[in-house]
Design an enzyme around this catalytic site. Structure first.
Site, PDB file in Angstrom:
ATOM      1  N   ASN A 168       0.837  -1.203   0.000  1.00  0.00           N
ATOM      2  CA  ASN A 168       0.000   0.000   0.000  1.00  0.00           C
ATOM      3  C   ASN A 168       0.871   1.251   0.000  1.00  0.00           C
ATOM      4  O   ASN A 168       1.706   1.418   0.898  1.00  0.00           O
ATOM      5  CB  ASN A 168      -0.890   0.027   1.237  1.00  0.00           C
ATOM      6  CG  ASN A 168      -1.755   1.284   1.283  1.00  0.00           C
ATOM      7  OD1 ASN A 168      -2.726   1.402   0.543  1.00  0.00           O
ATOM      8  ND2 ASN A 168      -1.381   2.245   2.119  1.00  0.00           N
ATOM      9  N   GLU A 169       0.675   2.094  -1.004  1.00  0.00           N
ATOM     10  CA  GLU A 169       1.376   3.388  -1.092  1.00  0.00           C
ATOM     11  C   GLU A 169       2.850   3.245  -0.762  1.00  0.00           C
ATOM     12  O   GLU A 169       3.430   4.080  -0.065  1.00  0.00           O
ATOM     13  CB  GLU A 169       0.715   4.405  -0.167  1.00  0.00           C
ATOM     14  CG  GLU A 169      -0.736   4.654  -0.523  1.00  0.00           C
ATOM     15  CD  GLU A 169      -1.257   5.995  -0.058  1.00  0.00           C
ATOM     16  OE1 GLU A 169      -0.643   6.600   0.824  1.00  0.00           O
ATOM     17  OE2 GLU A 169      -2.288   6.433  -0.613  1.00  0.00           O
ATOM     18  N   ASN A 204      -4.951   4.901  -4.849  1.00  0.00           N
ATOM     19  CA  ASN A 204      -5.553   5.668  -3.762  1.00  0.00           C
ATOM     20  C   ASN A 204      -5.493   7.134  -4.192  1.00  0.00           C
ATOM     21  O   ASN A 204      -4.396   7.652  -4.396  1.00  0.00           O
ATOM     22  CB  ASN A 204      -4.742   5.533  -2.472  1.00  0.00           C
ATOM     23  CG  ASN A 204      -4.632   4.110  -1.964  1.00  0.00           C
ATOM     24  OD1 ASN A 204      -5.335   3.231  -2.424  1.00  0.00           O
ATOM     25  ND2 ASN A 204      -3.752   3.898  -1.003  1.00  0.00           N
ATOM     26  N   TYR A 264      -6.889  16.182   0.200  1.00  0.00           N
ATOM     27  CA  TYR A 264      -5.559  16.701   0.526  1.00  0.00           C
ATOM     28  C   TYR A 264      -5.071  17.722  -0.490  1.00  0.00           C
ATOM     29  O   TYR A 264      -4.425  18.700  -0.149  1.00  0.00           O
ATOM     30  CB  TYR A 264      -4.539  15.568   0.588  1.00  0.00           C
ATOM     31  CG  TYR A 264      -4.740  14.636   1.742  1.00  0.00           C
ATOM     32  CD1 TYR A 264      -4.777  15.113   3.040  1.00  0.00           C
ATOM     33  CD2 TYR A 264      -4.897  13.279   1.528  1.00  0.00           C
ATOM     34  CE1 TYR A 264      -4.964  14.251   4.102  1.00  0.00           C
ATOM     35  CE2 TYR A 264      -5.075  12.410   2.589  1.00  0.00           C
ATOM     36  CZ  TYR A 264      -5.115  12.906   3.872  1.00  0.00           C
ATOM     37  OH  TYR A 264      -5.302  12.056   4.921  1.00  0.00           O
ATOM     38  N   TRP A 296     -12.435   5.083   1.793  1.00  0.00           N
ATOM     39  CA  TRP A 296     -11.559   5.098   2.963  1.00  0.00           C
ATOM     40  C   TRP A 296     -12.207   6.022   3.975  1.00  0.00           C
ATOM     41  O   TRP A 296     -12.213   7.202   3.761  1.00  0.00           O
ATOM     42  CB  TRP A 296     -10.158   5.614   2.587  1.00  0.00           C
ATOM     43  CG  TRP A 296      -9.213   5.419   3.728  1.00  0.00           C
ATOM     44  CD1 TRP A 296      -8.802   6.379   4.616  1.00  0.00           C
ATOM     45  CD2 TRP A 296      -8.583   4.191   4.120  1.00  0.00           C
ATOM     46  NE1 TRP A 296      -7.956   5.821   5.536  1.00  0.00           N
ATOM     47  CE2 TRP A 296      -7.805   4.485   5.262  1.00  0.00           C
ATOM     48  CE3 TRP A 296      -8.617   2.889   3.637  1.00  0.00           C
ATOM     49  CZ2 TRP A 296      -7.062   3.505   5.918  1.00  0.00           C
ATOM     50  CZ3 TRP A 296      -7.883   1.940   4.284  1.00  0.00           C
ATOM     51  CH2 TRP A 296      -7.108   2.252   5.416  1.00  0.00           C
ATOM     52  N   LYS A 355     -12.037   9.927   8.455  1.00  0.00           N
ATOM     53  CA  LYS A 355     -12.635   9.720   7.131  1.00  0.00           C
ATOM     54  C   LYS A 355     -13.757   8.683   7.177  1.00  0.00           C
ATOM     55  O   LYS A 355     -14.356   8.365   6.152  1.00  0.00           O
ATOM     56  CB  LYS A 355     -11.579   9.293   6.121  1.00  0.00           C
ATOM     57  CG  LYS A 355     -10.587  10.410   5.837  1.00  0.00           C
ATOM     58  CD  LYS A 355      -9.710  10.151   4.658  1.00  0.00           C
ATOM     59  CE  LYS A 355      -8.679  11.246   4.555  1.00  0.00           C
ATOM     60  NZ  LYS A 355      -7.713  11.233   5.683  1.00  0.00           N
TER      61      LYS A 355
END
Ligand code: GCB
Length: 728
Positions: A363-364, A419, A425, A499, A520
């Site tokens: 992930n990321e 994502n 953001y 998310w 979130k």
């Protein structure tokens, strides 16, 4: 015969890193605790990024009676993150990875009175994942601990926490038939394997054919079969399985059993307010009830292996699952072995769950690491491991938004996913649409999904002019309205996951009026409150019975002559009443917007197909300050709206790209941004070196960039004055 004894009771806990010999003495002196237990239930959720990360001990006596049996194994279902098992003063095992099950044999070590001491550590490490991520790394023995007594001839228990039985159903949809291969691991000469009423005596594995197979068919019919295996000694194991076919098409998205089945759902973390990750089976069930109410057909169980009980619930409820390991945010050169062992355990322990459709590699991972050969090699090895252990499922990964779409890492997993947080953001909502359209046009042969998106909301905050960054329930709802439509228009997105379903602990966070929480969630951390956005998805996804939801129930005091009444419903027509007087009927889909004059205090009622919802709102003369989180940003909006801008000159309302295209105006903002960057260090470097990010920022207005960067009112005004002096 196999005897499983639960060992959750009777532990003593010592929150100190002492030598094993010393720890043993705490079997009577330590703090009495019952499992599941975490030592970070409170300090891991209160902000400050200062929760206890260290090595602690769980110690317990084990009587000869408890330990009876020919062969005895200890089963630890979750010890976060690293554990050592000491038995009667001898170290028997070390396990690295806080989310999987492991077992240790105790047989030849038993005495009349035994001391079992388990050290558990969540201290920092450069080899065990996760180490850098947006959630609390709770420490503790936070799942069940069991003793398993088996005869000398028994099914394998040690290898990667295996259940000892592996079931692979291959379904022929056309002929309504499944060929089911059952493999077993044991030390006996033969085994009896039973599937669907048929028993075969074999050495280890057998094949069964099920005619007229009853499919595991997602939400509508998650039918489960059982495979059981028994040794001559009497040792027995069994597992449920499901017969289904998953497939993905770059143009048509996800398919279940040959039918289009777009995966639309949410992600979940395994924690709860006040309790940390030490959840009970009832907690898992309560979460599943909320997921069922929402109507989601898929879950991303992020960012690590979840409890077996939870995958069981997904099997039973027909939820298609993305399962993953915590290889997250930052690649660690010394962590390769750990990614492989966590993946081996995940697949070994979860293979039989029909709900799982894909294995997530990472992930990321490029958020804080460069795409270099070591990172690529780590991903290739993981990908090969998945395919070797499980040729029936696809691999995927969740990519961070700033990863260039032509990066070689995207070629490793079978299918891709991003994502994206445009509209939260960074950037504007529409950039999500553009991103996917560009990707899909450039790589029409690749399968792409949307693995994370969301916006934080504290249900205490409200606004009639919601905007990015204000933490209002209304902005979160608007954000998701956009995303819902974006997704509906792109059926080729193989899966989409909000998310997050629940607010969760991220002790390093301090924002939106709360300490230590990522907000979130569509539902609050304690599960007591469903935010408006929850009902948006419920309206879109849950077709089981008509329902209607009035948004803005907590936005009672409104300082305006006219107000919007927004209704989410899965019905095609909604009627609105103000103080029992009908004021209108709207036809539509999911979102229904009414406007009504606000005179005093009003009772609002929405009705649709025999269901209704009510709320009370009132007109006030001054804005209710308690509804505003970001008072500074709100005031910037206010003065700026009123400001007189000369459109023939530059202003902070122009995009960064427009301003940069003019030498003088561009030089001014560049100098200003360079100064900001030198103050921010490595984050700014990541932005500077990233063309995708640069392009995206070029499309944002200077005002929104400044606000996101936390600029104060005076410097924003000052820059605007300078720009207004430059003709376009
Ligand atoms: C992400 C991460 C997730 C975070 C989320 C956020 O991309 O994968 O772990 O919690 O963003 O809220 O920022």
């Amino acid at each position: 015969m196999r005897k499983i004894t639960n060992l959750n009771e009777g532990w003593r806990f010592l929150k100190a890193d002492v030598p094993a010999e010393t720890a043993a003495a705490y079997a009577v002196r330590g703090e009495a605790v019952t499992l599941p237990h975490t030592w970070n239930a409170l300090d891991g959720q209160d902000g400050g990024n200062d929760y206890y990360r260290g090595r602690c001990w769980y110690v317990r006596e084990l009587s000869a009676e408890e330990a009876a049996g020919e062969r005895l194994f200890l089963e630890v279902n979750g010890a976060a993150m690293t554990a050592e098992v000491w038995f009667n003063g001898v170290k028997l095992a070390r396990h690295e990875g806080g989310y999987s099950c492991f077992r240790v044999e105790l047989t030849d070590r038993l005495s009349e009175k035994n001391i079992l001491a388990i050290s558990v550590s969540n201290e920092e490490s450069d080899q065990v994942y996760p180490q850098k991520a947006d959630f609390t790394f709770y420490g503790g023995l936070y799942r069940d601990v069991n003793l398993i007594a088996v005869p000398a001839e028994h099914f394998e228990l040690l290898k990667d926490g295996t259940p000892g039985i592996k079931v692979t159903p291959v379904v022929d949809l056309e002929n309504k038939r499944a060929v089911v291969t059952v493999e077993t691991w044991h030390n006996a000469e033969s085994v009896d394997i039973t599937v669907n009423g048929e028993t075969k005596s074999v050495e280890r594995s057998a094949e069964f054919v099920i005619e007229n197979v009853h499919l595991w068919d997602g939400l509508k019919d998650p039918y489960l079969y059982t495979a059981a295996a028994k040794l001559p000694s009497g040792d027995e194991v069994s597992t449920r399985f499901g017969c289904r076919v998953f497939a993905c098409d770059p143009e048509k998205g996800f398919f279940l059993n040959g039918c289009s089945y777009p995966l639309r759902g949410v992600s979940r973390h395994q924690d709860l307010k006040g309790r940390g990750n030490a959840l009970s089976v009832d907690d898992h069930k309560a979460d599943m009830d909320i997921i069922r109410e929402l109507g989601a057909n898929t879950l991303r169980l992020a960012h690590y292996q979840h409890a077996q009980e939870f995958y069981d619930l997904c099997d039973e409820n027909g939820i298609v699952v993305w399962a993953e390991i915590p290889y997250i945010t930052m690649h660690m050169p010394k962590g390769r072995e750990n990614t492989l062992s966590q993946m081996r355990e995940l697949i070994t322990q979860c293979y039989n769950h029909p709900c799982i459709a894909v294995w997530g590699l990472s992930n990321e991972i490029t958020a804080a690491s460069a795409v270099n050969e070591d990172l690529l090699e780590n991903h290739r090895l993981l990908n090969e491991l998945c395919h070797r252990m499980d040729p029936t499922r696809l691999t995927t990964m969740a990519d961070v938004f700033m990863l260039e779409i032509d990066s070689p890492i995207l070629e490793i997993p079978d299918i891709n996913s991003y994502n994206l947080y445009f509209g939260w953001y960074l950037g504007e909502l529409e950039q999500t649409d553009e991103f996917f359209d560009e990707y899909h046009a450039k790589y029409p042969e690749r399968v792409i999904g949307f693995s994370e998106y969301g916006a934080d909301a504290n249900p205490a905050f409200h606004s009639s002019r919601p905007e990015k960054g204000d933490y209002t329930e209304e902005y979160q709802a608007l954000y998701h309205e956009h995303m819902l439509r974006m997704i509906e228009a792109r059926p080729w997105l193989w899966a989409t996951h909000v998310w997050n379903l629940f607010d969760f602990a991220a002790d390093g966070r301090d924002e939106g009026g709360k300490h230590g929480e990522n907000q979130k969630g569509l539902v609050t951390f304690d599960r007591s409150l469903r935010k408006d956005a929850f009902y948006l998805y419920k309206a879109a996804w849950n077709k089981s019975e008509p329902f209607v939801h009035l948004c803005g129930k907590r936005y009672v005091n409104r300082c305006e002559e006219e107000t919007e009444i927004k209704v989410y419903s899965n019905c095609a027509e909604v009627r609105l009443y103000v103080d029992d007087t009908p004021v209108g009927t709207l036809s539509g889909r999911t979102v229904f917007r009414f406007r009504i004059p606000l005179l005093g205090e009003h009772m609002i009622r929405a009705e649709a197909e025999g269901c209704s919802d009510v709320m009370c709102i009132r007109r006030v003369s001054e804005p209710d300050e308690s509804y505003i989180f970001n008072k500074a940003a709100a005031s910037v909006t206010n003065w700026f709206d009123a400001d007189d801008i000369d459109p023939s000159c530059f202003s902070i309302q122009d995009t960064l790209g427009e301003i940069r295209s003019h030498p003088q105006a561009g030089a001014i903002v560049n100098a200003m941004m360079a100064k900001g960057a030198s103050e921010r260090g490595d984050v700014a470097d990541a932005v500077k070196d990233n063309p995708a990010l640069q392009r995206m920022m070029g499309r944002m207005t200077m005002l929104s960039l400044l606000k996101q960067g936390g600029a104060d009112e005076e410097s924003i005004k000052q820059l605007n004055r300078v720009l207004q002096g430059i003709k376009k």
